[in-house]
Design an enzyme around this catalytic site. Structure first.
Site, PDB file in Angstrom:
ATOM      1  CG  ASP A  33      -1.997  -0.971   1.192  1.00  0.00           C
ATOM      2  OD1 ASP A  33      -2.226  -1.505   0.108  1.00  0.00           O
ATOM      3  OD2 ASP A  33      -2.631  -1.198   2.240  1.00  0.00           O
ATOM      4  CE  LYS A  55      -8.312   0.047  -2.365  1.00  0.00           C
ATOM      5  NZ  LYS A  55      -7.647  -0.759  -1.346  1.00  0.00           N
ATOM      6  CG  MET A 170      -9.596   6.051   7.274  1.00  0.00           C
ATOM      7  SD  MET A 170     -10.328   4.598   6.489  1.00  0.00           S
ATOM      8  CE  MET A 170     -10.947   3.682   7.909  1.00  0.00           C
TER       9      MET A 170
HETATM   10  N1  SAH Z   1      -4.519  -0.609   8.974  1.00  0.00           N
HETATM   11  C1  SAH Z   1      -4.170   0.742   9.363  1.00  0.00           C
HETATM   12  C2  SAH Z   1      -5.312   1.707   9.171  1.00  0.00           C
HETATM   13  C3  SAH Z   1      -5.697   1.898   7.728  1.00  0.00           C
HETATM   14  S1  SAH Z   1      -6.984   3.063   7.526  1.00  0.00           S
HETATM   15  C4  SAH Z   1      -3.704   0.731  10.811  1.00  0.00           C
HETATM   16  O1  SAH Z   1      -3.867  -0.264  11.500  1.00  0.00           O
HETATM   17  O2  SAH Z   1      -3.135   1.732  11.256  1.00  0.00           O
HETATM   18  C5  SAH Z   1      -6.074   4.522   7.127  1.00  0.00           C
HETATM   19  C6  SAH Z   1      -6.173   5.500   8.268  1.00  0.00           C
HETATM   20  O3  SAH Z   1      -5.232   5.149   9.267  1.00  0.00           O
HETATM   21  C7  SAH Z   1      -5.827   6.928   7.916  1.00  0.00           C
HETATM   22  O4  SAH Z   1      -6.916   7.598   7.347  1.00  0.00           O
HETATM   23  C8  SAH Z   1      -5.492   7.483   9.268  1.00  0.00           C
HETATM   24  O5  SAH Z   1      -6.649   7.757  10.011  1.00  0.00           O
HETATM   25  C9  SAH Z   1      -4.808   6.300   9.909  1.00  0.00           C
HETATM   26  N2  SAH Z   1      -3.359   6.384   9.791  1.00  0.00           N
HETATM   27  C10 SAH Z   1      -2.533   5.568   9.118  1.00  0.00           C
HETATM   28  N3  SAH Z   1      -1.250   5.938   9.296  1.00  0.00           N
HETATM   29  C11 SAH Z   1      -1.281   7.003  10.105  1.00  0.00           C
HETATM   30  C12 SAH Z   1      -0.287   7.836  10.685  1.00  0.00           C
HETATM   31  N4  SAH Z   1       1.010   7.636  10.453  1.00  0.00           N
HETATM   32  N5  SAH Z   1      -0.676   8.832  11.500  1.00  0.00           N
HETATM   33  C13 SAH Z   1      -1.986   9.067  11.743  1.00  0.00           C
HETATM   34  N6  SAH Z   1      -2.951   8.315  11.234  1.00  0.00           N
HETATM   35  C14 SAH Z   1      -2.610   7.299  10.428  1.00  0.00           C
END
Ligand code: SAH
Length: 490
Positions: A33, A55, A170
């Site tokens: 991703d 995406k 998100m």
């Molecule tokens: N599987 C991922 C989440 C995917 S959904 C996990 O467990 O973290 C994608 C969302 O994750 C983003 O919209 C944001 O809300 C959050 N996210 C991912 N990386 C981030 C980061 N470094 N800092 C803050 N939010 C993050």
């Protein structure tokens, strides 16, 4: 033979699990991703197929069906497939769907959890998602959907009554609506709230406020996606427990010009102190071909750099010899880095000067009796040491083990240097080749030199060093940077 659904953590490469790194190194195919740590794929096999299926982020987006097809095709082909996802694969990562697909197709899969952003981003912002006094439960919530939509899958009124911390993924776009629904549902408008952008990354930013104000604060400060929104009393701890900004090089960007093979050590130290490191190698170490020196002929062997030590042992190894070749000689190292490189091969240097320059080594050798000496070093080097030993009546041979050659600066490195707060120069050759390759520090960029020789080379290029290390090694250079940052931030 197996498809691994692997979490890559939230962004800080240090939060990749040991299992993830192991699988990345072994994979035939890596399907990844957008939000994976930079450098996560550095350990991949050179012949591995790397497929970006992210995406958003401007690139073409690959549909979930196509991703599924790809996993099935590679899995059926009997390959080791790593499906690498940001954070944890089973937390808002569609990992569950992919696992179902694989199971239905009869393809073996395993799941490797990752550090999820909803815990890591708050942690890096000084917010514990649970706390004995302030939060006995935590809920992970998607903020993806518009909470005002009637068909919303989430019961925001129930969430408002949830007795603990709410962690919203998100949710940036809907932040205002989410906060309003929570307040409408009975959450106090004064409840502490935080929005953490790019959590765990060097440019992490945090907006704090209350349920009533957080959306406006975030908008004013321009804090946006990807971000974790958090509601709960624990959000108020961010100010007191925020440890990230407290690090000495926090918010500082430092470009590293030394050879890539050596830069990672320096870069890792800078990052550990909170800096953002930009790799801009200007040089590369090219070992010179040649026989192993006849070391038994010398009573003193001098090594003037870690590369020299490494190249000497490469030649010894190639000749079927080992550290015992140095058994009869005193061994002198110009500084602790060189001494460490010798130690890696089982040799403890007899002489290491207080000042890590050739003149220092000459002084340190003043009382050491020398008849025949070997100086093993780079092709282009100053003659201070051999000259001084000869003056004392010693017979001196010099062997050039490697040369330093130019490495072109790639566009990323060039841009990184121009935007950096500091550029570090760890030798005269880094200075010469950096400017030779057209490296251009920005008007704000301060030039940091490891010592007087390197500083003089900077002056030859019409640049005055802004920082010069007192101790002429990597440690000393880092100390000097930390002191300079502390001075400039008062
Ligand atoms: N599987 C991922 C989440 C995917 S959904 C996990 O467990 O973290 C994608 C969302 O994750 C983003 O919209 C944001 O809300 C959050 N996210 C991912 N990386 C981030 C980061 N470094 N800092 C803050 N939010 C993050």
């Amino acid at each position: 033979m197996t498809v691994y659904l692997v979490g890559a953590g939230p962004g800080d490469p240090g939060l990749l699990t040991a299992r993830a790194l192991e699988l990345i190194a072994a994979a035939d195919v890596i399907v990844h991703d957008r939000l994976i740590p930079s450098g996560a794929l550095h350990g991949a096999r050179p012949d591995a197929e790397l497929r970006y299926v992210g995406k958003g982020g401007g690139g073409p987006s690959v549909s979930q069906e196509d991703i599924g097809e790809l996993l099935l095709a590679r899995g059926r082909a009997g390959l080791e497939v790593v499906r690498l996802k940001g954070g944890d694969p089973f937390v808002f990562g569609r990992g569950g769907e992919e696992a179902e697909l694989l199971r239905d197709a009869g393809i073996a899969f395993e799941v490797v959890p990752g550090v999820t952003a909803g815990i890591a981003a708050p942690a890096y912002a000084g917010i514990p998602v649970t706390h004995r006094d302030a939060a006995s439960a935590v809920a992970f919530v998607t903020g993806h959907e518009n909470p005002d939509k009637l068909e919303s899958a989430l019961d925001w009124t129930a969430l408002a009554r949830f007795p603990g911390t709410l962690v919203v993924y998100m949710g940036v776009r809907q932040l205002e609506a989410i906060a309003r629904r929570l307040i409408d549902g009975g959450r106090s408008p004064d409840e502490p709230a935080a929005l953490i952008e790019r959590g765990t990354l060097p440019d992490q930013r945090v907006a704090t406020g209350t349920a009533a104000t957080i959306a406006a604060v975030a908008a004013r400060e321009g804090v946006g996606a990807p971000a974790i929104a958090l509601f709960g009393p624990v959000a108020a701890l961010s100010g007191r427990l925020g440890w990230l900004q407290a690090r000495p090089l926090s918010g500082v960007t430092v470009a590293v010009t030394r050879a890539r093979a050596q830069a990672s050590g320096l870069a890792a130290r800078l990052v550990a102190l909170g800096a953002q490191a930009v790799q801009a190698p200007a040089i590369r170490i090219a070992p010179l071909p040649g026989p192993a020196p006849e070391l038994q002929r010398y009573d003193l062997v001098c090594l003037t750099s870690p590369n020299g030590a490494r190249c000497l042992f490469e030649r010894l190894t190639a000749a079927g010899r080992d550290a015992r070749a140095l058994a009869g000689a005193r061994v002198a190292a110009i500084g602790p880095g060189t001494a460490a490189a010798l130690r890696d091969h089982g040799i403890v240097a007899d002489v290491v000067p207080e000042r890590f320059v050739a003149e220092g080594l000459v002084e340190a050798l003043a009382d050491v009796p020398v008849r025949r000496a070997l100086v093993a070093r780079a092709a282009e080097a100053r003659d201070v040491l051999p000259d001084a030993l000869r003056e004392r009546g010693a017979e001196v041979d010099v062997v050039a083990l490697y040369e330093t050659v130019a490495e072109p600066l790639d566009p990323d490195a060039r841009a990184g240097v121009a935007a950096a707060d500091y550029v570090t120069f760890t030798s005269s050759s880094t200075v010469r080749f950096f400017f030779g390759a057209g490296g251009t520090p920005g008007p704000q960029t301060r030039l940091a030199s490891i010592g007087p020789v390197t500083s003089d080379t900077l002056r030859e290029h019409g640049r005055e060093p802004d920082v010069e290390a007192e101790r002429h090694d990597i440690e000393g250079l880092i100390d000097a940077l930390v002191a300079d940052v502390a001075r400039s931030t008062g």
